[in-house]
Scaffold this motif. Sequence first.
Motif, PDB file in Angstrom:
ATOM      1  N   GLU A 174       0.709  -1.137  -0.087  1.00 52.49           N
ATOM      2  CA  GLU A 174       0.008   0.091   0.059  1.00 52.49           C
ATOM      3  C   GLU A 174       0.972   1.390  -0.054  1.00 52.49           C
ATOM      4  OE1 GLU A 174      -0.484  -2.590   2.221  1.00 52.49           O
ATOM      5  OE2 GLU A 174      -2.406  -3.480   1.117  1.00 52.49           O
ATOM      6  N   ASN A 175       2.006   1.227   0.372  1.00 53.30           N
ATOM      7  CA  ASN A 175       3.308   2.336   0.531  1.00 53.30           C
ATOM      8  C   ASN A 175       3.916   2.524  -0.823  1.00 53.30           C
ATOM      9  OD1 ASN A 175       3.077   1.206   3.699  1.00 53.30           O
ATOM     10  ND2 ASN A 175       2.415   3.133   3.408  1.00 53.30           N
ATOM     11  N   ILE A 176       3.751   1.629  -1.767  1.00 51.45           N
ATOM     12  CA  ILE A 176       4.227   1.538  -2.779  1.00 51.45           C
ATOM     13  C   ILE A 176       3.577   2.050  -4.234  1.00 51.45           C
ATOM     14  CG2 ILE A 176       6.284   0.190  -4.188  1.00 51.45           C
ATOM     15  CD1 ILE A 176       6.978  -1.428  -1.747  1.00 51.45           C
ATOM     16  N   LYS A 177       4.194   2.597  -5.077  1.00 55.33           N
ATOM     17  CA  LYS A 177       3.352   2.711  -6.450  1.00 55.33           C
ATOM     18  C   LYS A 177       4.622   2.381  -7.536  1.00 55.33           C
ATOM     19  CE  LYS A 177       0.631   6.559  -4.898  1.00 55.33           C
ATOM     20  NZ  LYS A 177       0.386   8.100  -4.942  1.00 55.33           N
ATOM     21  N   VAL A 178       3.963   1.765  -8.346  1.00 50.57           N
ATOM     22  CA  VAL A 178       4.697   1.526  -9.709  1.00 50.57           C
ATOM     23  C   VAL A 178       3.921   1.692 -10.955  1.00 50.57           C
ATOM     24  CG1 VAL A 178       5.919  -0.304 -11.347  1.00 50.57           C
ATOM     25  CG2 VAL A 178       5.849  -0.624  -8.689  1.00 50.57           C
ATOM     26  N   GLN A 179       4.666   3.014 -11.637  1.00 49.47           N
ATOM     27  CA  GLN A 179       3.902   3.701 -12.753  1.00 49.47           C
ATOM     28  C   GLN A 179       4.816   3.747 -13.978  1.00 49.47           C
ATOM     29  OE1 GLN A 179       3.642   7.340 -10.640  1.00 49.47           O
ATOM     30  NE2 GLN A 179       1.632   6.942  -9.688  1.00 49.47           N
ATOM     31  N   ILE A 180       4.017   3.785 -15.114  1.00 50.02           N
ATOM     32  CA  ILE A 180       4.734   4.504 -16.168  1.00 50.02           C
ATOM     33  C   ILE A 180       4.514   5.842 -16.656  1.00 50.02           C
ATOM     34  CG2 ILE A 180       4.876   3.845 -19.046  1.00 50.02           C
ATOM     35  CD1 ILE A 180       6.219   1.793 -17.167  1.00 50.02           C
ATOM     36  N   GLU A 181       5.332   6.526 -17.032  1.00 50.26           N
ATOM     37  CA  GLU A 181       5.121   7.745 -17.328  1.00 50.26           C
ATOM     38  C   GLU A 181       5.931   8.219 -18.683  1.00 50.26           C
ATOM     39  OE1 GLU A 181       6.725  10.203 -14.378  1.00 50.26           O
ATOM     40  OE2 GLU A 181       5.089   9.760 -12.859  1.00 50.26           O
ATOM     41  N   ASP A 182       5.051   9.231 -19.205  1.00 52.04           N
ATOM     42  CA  ASP A 182       5.878   9.795 -20.512  1.00 52.04           C
ATOM     43  C   ASP A 182       6.334   8.430 -21.463  1.00 52.04           C
ATOM     44  OD1 ASP A 182       5.602  12.299 -19.538  1.00 52.04           O
ATOM     45  OD2 ASP A 182       7.737  12.108 -18.583  1.00 52.04           O
ATOM     46  N   GLY A 183       5.645   7.424 -21.575  1.00 47.34           N
ATOM     47  CA  GLY A 183       5.675   6.480 -22.772  1.00 47.34           C
ATOM     48  C   GLY A 183       6.578   5.429 -22.196  1.00 47.34           C
ATOM     49  N   ASN A 184       7.783   5.760 -21.659  1.00 50.23           N
ATOM     50  CA  ASN A 184       8.700   4.440 -21.261  1.00 50.23           C
ATOM     51  C   ASN A 184       9.142   4.670 -20.145  1.00 50.23           C
ATOM     52  OD1 ASN A 184      10.316   6.147 -22.530  1.00 50.23           O
ATOM     53  ND2 ASN A 184      11.817   4.533 -23.318  1.00 50.23           N
ATOM     54  N   ILE A 185       8.952   5.555 -19.247  1.00 51.27           N
ATOM     55  CA  ILE A 185       9.866   5.757 -17.635  1.00 51.27           C
ATOM     56  C   ILE A 185       9.144   5.030 -16.598  1.00 51.27           C
ATOM     57  CG2 ILE A 185      10.534   7.450 -16.153  1.00 51.27           C
ATOM     58  CD1 ILE A 185      11.730   8.036 -18.965  1.00 51.27           C
ATOM     59  N   LEU A 186       9.797   4.042 -16.301  1.00 54.19           N
ATOM     60  CA  LEU A 186       9.283   3.308 -14.952  1.00 54.19           C
ATOM     61  C   LEU A 186       9.664   4.044 -13.836  1.00 54.19           C
ATOM     62  CD1 LEU A 186       8.300   0.576 -13.839  1.00 54.19           C
ATOM     63  CD2 LEU A 186      10.643  -0.349 -13.748  1.00 54.19           C
ATOM     64  N   ARG A 187       8.660   4.367 -13.065  1.00 52.11           N
ATOM     65  CA  ARG A 187       8.805   5.147 -11.821  1.00 52.11           C
ATOM     66  C   ARG A 187       8.215   4.429 -10.683  1.00 52.11           C
ATOM     67  NH1 ARG A 187       6.341  10.819  -9.852  1.00 52.11           N
ATOM     68  NH2 ARG A 187       7.833  11.243  -8.269  1.00 52.11           N
ATOM     69  N   ILE A 188       8.957   4.309  -9.838  1.00 47.86           N
ATOM     70  CA  ILE A 188       8.730   3.536  -8.503  1.00 47.86           C
ATOM     71  C   ILE A 188       8.866   4.487  -7.355  1.00 47.86           C
ATOM     72  CG2 ILE A 188       9.655   1.578  -7.061  1.00 47.86           C
ATOM     73  CD1 ILE A 188      11.021   0.667  -9.712  1.00 47.86           C
ATOM     74  N   ILE A 189       7.701   4.659  -6.282  1.00 46.23           N
ATOM     75  CA  ILE A 189       7.465   5.321  -5.404  1.00 46.23           C
ATOM     76  C   ILE A 189       7.395   4.783  -4.118  1.00 46.23           C
ATOM     77  CG2 ILE A 189       6.332   7.642  -4.716  1.00 46.23           C
ATOM     78  CD1 ILE A 189       5.425   7.980  -7.637  1.00 46.23           C
ATOM     79  N   GLY A 190       7.947   5.261  -3.150  1.00 41.53           N
ATOM     80  CA  GLY A 190       7.625   4.641  -1.613  1.00 41.53           C
ATOM     81  C   GLY A 190       7.473   5.665  -0.837  1.00 41.53           C
ATOM     82  N   GLU A 191       6.424   5.493  -0.119  1.00 39.25           N
ATOM     83  CA  GLU A 191       5.768   6.654   0.869  1.00 39.25           C
ATOM     84  C   GLU A 191       5.981   6.014   2.293  1.00 39.25           C
ATOM     85  OE1 GLU A 191       1.964   7.471  -0.984  1.00 39.25           O
ATOM     86  OE2 GLU A 191       2.885   8.938  -2.178  1.00 39.25           O
ATOM     87  N   GLY A 192       6.795   6.465   3.137  1.00 41.24           N
ATOM     88  CA  GLY A 192       7.096   5.951   4.158  1.00 41.24           C
ATOM     89  C   GLY A 192       5.943   6.422   5.363  1.00 41.24           C
ATOM     90  N   ALA A 193       5.543   5.334   6.146  1.00 40.79           N
ATOM     91  CA  ALA A 193       4.457   5.748   7.090  1.00 40.79           C
ATOM     92  C   ALA A 193       5.129   6.465   8.183  1.00 40.79           C
ATOM     93  CB  ALA A 193       4.109   4.449   7.782  1.00 40.79           C
ATOM     94  N   LYS A 194       4.259   7.398   8.621  1.00 40.22           N
ATOM     95  CA  LYS A 194       4.925   7.985  10.125  1.00 40.22           C
ATOM     96  C   LYS A 194       4.075   7.535  11.364  1.00 40.22           C
ATOM     97  CE  LYS A 194       6.057  11.109   7.004  1.00 40.22           C
ATOM     98  NZ  LYS A 194       6.920  10.466   5.846  1.00 40.22           N
ATOM     99  N   ASP A 195       5.126   7.884  12.283  1.00 41.29           N
ATOM    100  CA  ASP A 195       4.305   7.387  13.697  1.00 41.29           C
ATOM    101  C   ASP A 195       3.623   8.399  14.238  1.00 41.29           C
ATOM    102  OD1 ASP A 195       6.096   4.886  13.544  1.00 41.29           O
ATOM    103  OD2 ASP A 195       7.755   5.916  14.291  1.00 41.29           O
TER     104      ASP A 195
END
Length: 144
Positions: A51-72
């Motif tokens: 749930e904290n990770i996103k895998v996306q394709i942008e601008d045709g062929n750019i693989l983007r991996i995003i991680g959002e850390g949970a806060k305490d």
Amino acid sequence: MAGDFFGYPFRRFFMSPPVFREWSGSTALMDWLESPSAHIFKIDVPGYSRENIKVQIEDGNILRIIGEGAKDKEEANTKETVWHVAERRAGGRGDFSREIELPENVKLDQIKAHVDNGVLTVIVPKDANHKKSSVRNINITSKL
């Protein structure tokens, strides 16, 4: 011929390097492997849930991996709490982003990703029917 020596993937590193960007609050170390049928990315994401990770394709062929850390939240929101050291959050649970330019011969609509034991694996299948770029000479004239 230089084109033969600098064939893919070496051409991309010497003649036109691929896009490979990172901004990070964590290390998010990555391996990029290539098999005969796919490109395989393995990224260390300890402590992140899917749930904290996103895998996306942008601008045709750019693989983007995003991680959002949970806060305490419960600890950070109390006025009586005084933080003396906060290394765990910054050292492995901060936000991160990785961007990789994918090769031309991949099937963008068949990318799969899964996370297991703190490792995100992204599989990008190759397209066996992809036509390689060819060089075409343009005739030069003295007038247009």
